[in-house]
Design a protein around this motif. Sequence first.
Motif, mmCIF file in Angstrom:
data_model
loop_
_atom_site.group_PDB
_atom_site.id
_atom_site.type_symbol
_atom_site.label_atom_id
_atom_site.label_comp_id
_atom_site.label_asym_id
_atom_site.label_seq_id
_atom_site.Cartn_x
_atom_site.Cartn_y
_atom_site.Cartn_z
ATOM 1 N N PRO A 1 0.813 -1.232 0.000
ATOM 2 C CA PRO A 1 0.000 0.000 0.000
ATOM 3 C C PRO A 1 0.837 1.269 0.000
ATOM 4 O O PRO A 1 0.442 2.274 -0.609
ATOM 5 C CB PRO A 1 -0.820 -0.127 1.285
ATOM 6 N N LEU A 2 2.001 1.248 0.656
ATOM 7 C CA LEU A 2 2.880 2.418 0.637
ATOM 8 C C LEU A 2 3.393 2.696 -0.765
ATOM 9 O O LEU A 2 3.468 3.851 -1.200
ATOM 10 C CB LEU A 2 4.046 2.191 1.604
ATOM 11 N N SER A 3 3.722 1.643 -1.500
ATOM 12 C CA SER A 3 4.166 1.818 -2.882
ATOM 13 C C SER A 3 3.033 2.329 -3.770
ATOM 14 O O SER A 3 3.257 3.145 -4.676
ATOM 15 C CB SER A 3 4.701 0.481 -3.412
ATOM 16 N N ILE A 4 1.812 1.882 -3.512
ATOM 17 C CA ILE A 4 0.664 2.354 -4.302
ATOM 18 C C ILE A 4 0.435 3.846 -4.079
ATOM 19 O O ILE A 4 0.276 4.620 -5.043
ATOM 20 C CB ILE A 4 -0.590 1.538 -3.920
ATOM 21 N N LEU A 5 0.422 4.265 -2.818
ATOM 22 C CA LEU A 5 0.208 5.681 -2.523
ATOM 23 C C LEU A 5 1.329 6.549 -3.087
ATOM 24 O O LEU A 5 1.093 7.657 -3.578
ATOM 25 C CB LEU A 5 0.096 5.875 -1.010
ATOM 26 N N SER A 6 2.560 6.050 -3.021
ATOM 27 C CA SER A 6 3.692 6.807 -3.567
ATOM 28 C C SER A 6 3.592 6.935 -5.083
ATOM 29 O O SER A 6 3.940 7.975 -5.655
ATOM 30 C CB SER A 6 5.008 6.128 -3.182
ATOM 31 N N SER A 7 3.100 5.892 -5.748
ATOM 32 C CA SER A 7 2.933 5.964 -7.198
ATOM 33 C C SER A 7 1.897 7.010 -7.580
ATOM 34 O O SER A 7 2.091 7.781 -8.531
ATOM 35 C CB SER A 7 2.515 4.586 -7.743
ATOM 36 N N PHE A 8 0.798 7.071 -6.831
ATOM 37 C CA PHE A 8 -0.220 8.072 -7.122
ATOM 38 C C PHE A 8 0.251 9.484 -6.769
ATOM 39 O O PHE A 8 -0.241 10.461 -7.341
ATOM 40 C CB PHE A 8 -1.495 7.753 -6.354
ATOM 41 N N SER A 9 1.199 9.611 -5.824
ATOM 42 C CA SER A 9 1.701 10.925 -5.416
ATOM 43 C C SER A 9 2.904 11.383 -6.229
ATOM 44 O O SER A 9 3.361 12.518 -6.065
ATOM 45 C CB SER A 9 2.081 10.890 -3.925
ATOM 46 N N HIS A 10 3.469 10.503 -7.057
ATOM 47 C CA HIS A 10 4.615 10.822 -7.901
ATOM 48 C C HIS A 10 5.879 11.116 -7.073
ATOM 49 O O HIS A 10 6.819 11.705 -7.559
ATOM 50 C CB HIS A 10 4.304 12.011 -8.829
ATOM 51 N N VAL A 11 5.881 10.682 -5.820
ATOM 52 C CA VAL A 11 7.043 10.856 -4.951
ATOM 53 C C VAL A 11 6.956 9.810 -3.849
ATOM 54 O O VAL A 11 5.852 9.386 -3.464
ATOM 55 C CB VAL A 11 7.086 12.279 -4.355
ATOM 56 N N TRP A 12 8.117 9.356 -3.367
ATOM 57 C CA TRP A 12 8.112 8.368 -2.297
ATOM 58 C C TRP A 12 7.731 9.042 -0.984
ATOM 59 O O TRP A 12 8.411 9.943 -0.509
ATOM 60 C CB TRP A 12 9.482 7.701 -2.176
ATOM 61 N N LEU A 13 6.639 8.587 -0.386
ATOM 62 C CA LEU A 13 6.114 9.203 0.832
ATOM 63 C C LEU A 13 6.923 8.765 2.052
ATOM 64 O O LEU A 13 7.222 7.590 2.213
ATOM 65 C CB LEU A 13 4.643 8.811 1.025
ATOM 66 N N GLY A 14 7.258 9.725 2.905
ATOM 67 C CA GLY A 14 7.979 9.408 4.129
ATOM 68 C C GLY A 14 9.479 9.451 4.018
ATOM 69 O O GLY A 14 10.177 9.324 5.035
ATOM 70 N N ARG A 15 9.988 9.559 2.806
ATOM 71 C CA ARG A 15 11.433 9.687 2.579
ATOM 72 C C ARG A 15 12.217 8.519 3.163
ATOM 73 O O ARG A 15 11.874 7.364 2.968
ATOM 74 C CB ARG A 15 11.931 11.027 3.133
ATOM 75 N N HIS A 16 13.262 8.821 3.933
ATOM 76 C CA HIS A 16 14.239 7.808 4.333
ATOM 77 C C HIS A 16 13.654 6.778 5.306
ATOM 78 O O HIS A 16 13.937 5.570 5.189
ATOM 79 C CB HIS A 16 15.455 8.491 4.969
#
Length: 398
Positions: A85-100
Amino acid sequence: MLSNYSRNEELRTGNSIADSFTSKLAPAVDIAVGLIIMTIVILSVLGNGVVLVISYRRRKKIAGSELLCVNLAVVDFLCCICFYPLSILSSFSHVWLGRHITCVYYGLGCYIFGLCGMFTIAAISVIRYIKTCYAIWLEGVNIRMVCVATWVIAAVWSSFPLFGWGEYVPEPYGISCTIAWRRYHTSMKDAVYVICSFTCFVLLPVLLIMVSQCKILLKIYRFSRTLSARGIHCNLRRAEKHLSVMFFCISFGFILAWAPYAIVSFLFIFHKDAQYMAPEGFIFPALFAKSSHVYNPFIYFYFNKAFRQELRNLLFSLFPKLALNRVGVYTDNGVHPIQIQLQEQAVARASRSSNLLRDHSDQNPGLYSQMICWVSKVEVTPSNGEQRVDCQFLPTST
């Protein structure tokens, strides 16, 4: 002037880190990737969830390699629930959420579950090889120890980057995280970790899987050929062939799904520049590897008769109307139709119960005008003026 130079270096470093967490794909491609991963998650959760429910329903009958299959279903189910789910949300946001922080969480978790899945399939192959070729059976306690060992080894090895041996960094396309394969050129510790990851935890398990499965199929082929030459037809032989083909498909599918990603990552080691391949060249192998979570339940359903029967019983218990198909069967003497309720049921002593039914029919021809017969197929055949019901499969209630 020196302070300005150091400040510029810090800004440049910060910008490069920020850019590494930004997607290198087009927005439309990011959305497509997110939808593909979402589809994989839905199919995996449904399929592996059904496997876990069925395994719980028949938990007292599970033994041997089936327990390892349950472990593999747990791996696939939890990986799709906890990390994708984190990868899905990041794909829709066009950026990796939460960074490091989330990058380490995602990379560590996916690496643990990936290694655990590979170790589990390797264990299935080796245990099946020992059983088939040497007739050595491992008991339930030993199988449970193997399952625990797969999790412990995977967790220990995956945690090394947290202590300076390797690192979890964004993938070249920016919306996923994995081991920093390019750290091979950075230090001796990182080089040792990368080499061991490929040789001991990728290449060696794959070789074990391939050699074990090939020897199993060769052994069964020779055994079947010997029995056929002697004119012996054995149901046990057919069951063993089905089971061996099922585990071969599971192993081969896992290797086939992960091979492109492993090859791309291995080639990435020898290139210091991430631009030696377009970002799309990394995303397709990664998506193909994620598809390995989906197909195992379909393999179980196709090859495992007990799994199909339990799934049928589960569907009947959840949706009773599926079992309530009614048909009218008319007798020869023109009386009112007998309403026969159809339901599939597997009963062990089919022939004996069928003979018992015929005996009762001969003794009491009018018995079936008041009987509900739970069968798969019913034929009414008159014999010497008597009404006789021939039930293929079994009547189980009166």
